[in-house]
Design a protein around this motif. Structure first.
Motif, short mmCIF file in Angstrom:
data_model
loop_
_atom_site.label_atom_id
_atom_site.label_comp_id
_atom_site.label_asym_id
_atom_site.label_seq_id
_atom_site.Cartn_x
_atom_site.Cartn_y
_atom_site.Cartn_z
N PHE A 27 1.22 -18.84 -2.11
CA PHE A 27 1.77 -20.18 -2.20
C PHE A 27 1.19 -20.96 -3.37
CE2 PHE A 27 1.88 -19.06 2.35
CZ PHE A 27 3.25 -18.94 2.50
N VAL A 28 -0.12 -20.89 -3.60
CA VAL A 28 -0.74 -21.61 -4.72
C VAL A 28 -0.47 -20.86 -6.02
CG1 VAL A 28 -2.94 -22.39 -5.69
CG2 VAL A 28 -2.55 -22.53 -3.23
N GLY A 29 -0.61 -19.54 -5.99
CA GLY A 29 -0.45 -18.72 -7.18
C GLY A 29 0.93 -18.79 -7.79
N PHE A 30 1.90 -19.16 -7.00
CA PHE A 30 3.27 -19.29 -7.49
C PHE A 30 3.36 -20.35 -8.59
CE2 PHE A 30 7.89 -20.01 -6.82
CZ PHE A 30 8.29 -18.69 -6.85
N PHE A 31 2.42 -21.32 -8.58
CA PHE A 31 2.47 -22.44 -9.52
C PHE A 31 1.43 -22.35 -10.63
CE2 PHE A 31 3.98 -23.92 -5.37
CZ PHE A 31 5.27 -24.30 -5.72
N VAL A 32 0.62 -21.29 -10.64
CA VAL A 32 -0.42 -21.14 -11.67
C VAL A 32 0.08 -20.15 -12.72
CG1 VAL A 32 -2.79 -20.45 -12.12
CG2 VAL A 32 -2.23 -21.62 -9.99
N PRO A 33 0.24 -20.60 -13.96
CA PRO A 33 0.75 -19.72 -15.01
C PRO A 33 -0.36 -18.82 -15.58
CG PRO A 33 0.35 -21.89 -15.90
CD PRO A 33 0.02 -21.96 -14.43
N SER A 34 -0.72 -17.81 -14.82
CA SER A 34 -1.88 -17.00 -15.20
C SER A 34 -1.66 -16.16 -16.44
CB SER A 34 -2.30 -16.09 -14.05
OG SER A 34 -1.30 -15.13 -13.82
N ARG A 85 10.23 -21.07 9.19
CA ARG A 85 11.00 -22.03 8.38
C ARG A 85 10.28 -22.42 7.09
NH1 ARG A 85 8.88 -27.08 9.19
NH2 ARG A 85 7.61 -27.33 11.05
N ARG A 86 8.96 -22.41 7.07
CA ARG A 86 8.23 -22.80 5.86
C ARG A 86 8.31 -21.74 4.76
NH1 ARG A 86 3.01 -26.14 7.93
NH2 ARG A 86 4.22 -27.84 8.80
N LEU A 87 8.65 -20.54 5.14
CA LEU A 87 8.81 -19.48 4.14
C LEU A 87 10.24 -19.42 3.61
CD1 LEU A 87 6.69 -16.51 5.54
CD2 LEU A 87 6.18 -17.96 3.60
N ARG A 88 11.12 -20.28 4.11
CA ARG A 88 12.52 -20.23 3.68
C ARG A 88 12.68 -20.45 2.19
NH1 ARG A 88 14.93 -23.53 8.63
NH2 ARG A 88 14.90 -21.82 10.11
N ARG A 89 11.97 -21.38 1.60
CA ARG A 89 12.15 -21.61 0.16
C ARG A 89 11.50 -20.51 -0.67
NH1 ARG A 89 8.35 -26.90 0.05
NH2 ARG A 89 6.54 -25.65 0.41
N HIS A 90 10.67 -19.70 -0.05
CA HIS A 90 10.06 -18.55 -0.74
C HIS A 90 10.65 -17.24 -0.22
CE1 HIS A 90 7.09 -21.23 -2.45
NE2 HIS A 90 6.76 -21.65 -1.24
N ARG A 91 11.77 -17.33 0.48
CA ARG A 91 12.35 -16.16 1.14
C ARG A 91 12.61 -15.01 0.16
NH1 ARG A 91 17.25 -17.60 4.59
NH2 ARG A 91 15.58 -18.60 5.75
N ARG A 92 13.10 -15.32 -1.01
CA ARG A 92 13.42 -14.27 -1.98
C ARG A 92 12.15 -13.53 -2.42
NH1 ARG A 92 17.95 -14.95 -6.27
NH2 ARG A 92 18.09 -12.80 -6.93
N ALA A 93 11.08 -14.28 -2.74
CA ALA A 93 9.82 -13.65 -3.16
C ALA A 93 9.22 -12.83 -2.03
CB ALA A 93 8.83 -14.71 -3.64
N VAL A 94 9.28 -13.35 -0.81
CA VAL A 94 8.73 -12.62 0.34
C VAL A 94 9.55 -11.35 0.60
CG1 VAL A 94 8.35 -12.73 2.84
CG2 VAL A 94 7.69 -14.66 1.40
N ALA A 95 10.87 -11.45 0.49
CA ALA A 95 11.72 -10.27 0.70
C ALA A 95 11.44 -9.21 -0.36
CB ALA A 95 13.19 -10.68 0.67
N ARG A 96 11.28 -9.63 -1.60
CA ARG A 96 10.95 -8.66 -2.66
C ARG A 96 9.60 -8.00 -2.41
NH1 ARG A 96 12.62 -11.80 -8.20
NH2 ARG A 96 14.87 -11.54 -7.99
N ALA A 97 8.63 -8.79 -2.00
CA ALA A 97 7.30 -8.24 -1.71
C ALA A 97 7.37 -7.26 -0.54
CB ALA A 97 6.32 -9.37 -1.40
N ARG A 98 8.13 -7.60 0.49
CA ARG A 98 8.25 -6.73 1.66
C ARG A 98 8.91 -5.39 1.29
NH1 ARG A 98 11.10 -8.54 7.33
NH2 ARG A 98 10.48 -6.70 8.50
N LEU A 99 9.98 -5.46 0.53
CA LEU A 99 10.67 -4.25 0.07
C LEU A 99 9.75 -3.40 -0.81
CD1 LEU A 99 13.30 -2.61 -0.10
CD2 LEU A 99 13.90 -4.01 -2.08
N PHE A 100 9.03 -4.06 -1.69
CA PHE A 100 8.09 -3.39 -2.58
C PHE A 100 7.01 -2.65 -1.78
CE2 PHE A 100 4.63 -3.99 -5.93
CZ PHE A 100 5.09 -2.96 -6.73
N ILE A 101 6.49 -3.28 -0.75
CA ILE A 101 5.44 -2.67 0.08
C ILE A 101 6.00 -1.49 0.87
CG2 ILE A 101 3.93 -3.06 2.08
CD1 ILE A 101 3.55 -5.94 0.94
#
Length: 194
Positions: A27-34, A85-101
């Motif tokens: 959640f935090v790392g999504f906003f840090v341009p590392s 419900r709090r993961l709804r706006r990050h649903r795409r990133a979570v789905a990609r991570a789940r598929l990747f794993i």
């Protein structure tokens, strides 16, 4: 960041470690341009402004700690949190991570560091899917040891290469490199539209 590291070179390792730690947190790392920050830090190392030892140690420690906390948060939340419900706006990133794993297993934790915006969600989802702690921590450490030098290397090599150029050639070289990058980006954008 460059000014901060130059004015406090003895604190550079800790500053970079905290930056990488924040980037590794879900959640935090999504906003840090590392990526651009680590490239710039690599350039500072290459220019001799900061020493590489503390930078590497603190950055790896920050990456390992951030992912470990995200993993434990995922284990605490459990698999039902994937539908929260709090993961709804990050649903795409979570789905990609789940598929990747699911596709890559333990290798996903290592390669997950190199996957851009999904990076901070891979450990979280690994925890939600109840991946074993020992397997995760091994992959976490290996991934951090590989990721940090790879992210610092381009900036480091660019800075080292610029110091080898004769005087008066640096500015035109930088301008040419910048124009080349802009041309490639414009070409990619045009190709996507076509």
């Amino acid at each position: 960041l460059a000014a901060l590291l130059q004015s406090h070179p003895e604190q550079a390792g800790l500053i970079v470690g905290l930056l990488v730690f924040a980037e590794s947190l879900a959640f935090v790392g999504f906003f840090v341009p590392s990526t651009p920050l680590l490239l710039a830090i690599g350039a500072l190392v290459g220019a001799g402004v900061v020493t590489p030892g503390p930078i590497l140690v603190f950055a790896i420690a920050g990456a390992v700690a951030g992912d470990a906390i995200s993993f434990e948060l995922g284990r605490w939340m459990g698999p039902t949190a994937l539908r929260h419900r709090r993961l709804r706006r990050h649903r795409r990133a979570v789905a990609r991570a789940r598929l990747f794993i699911h596709r890559a297993g333990m290798l996903a934790m290592i390669l997950g560091r190199f996957t851009g915006p999904v990076r901070s969600f891979v450990p979280l989802v690994g925890g939600m899917l109840s991946m074993g702690r020992v397997r995760f921590q091994i992959a976490n450490l290996v991934g951090a040891i590989l990721w940090i030098p790879v992210m610092l290397a381009p900036g480091y090599l660019a800075a080292r290469g610029l110091t080898l150029l004769p005087a008066g050639v640096v500015e035109p070289t930088l301008i040419a490199a910048g124009l080349l990058i802009l041309a490639v980006l414009a070409w990619r954008r045009w190709r996507r539209r076509a």
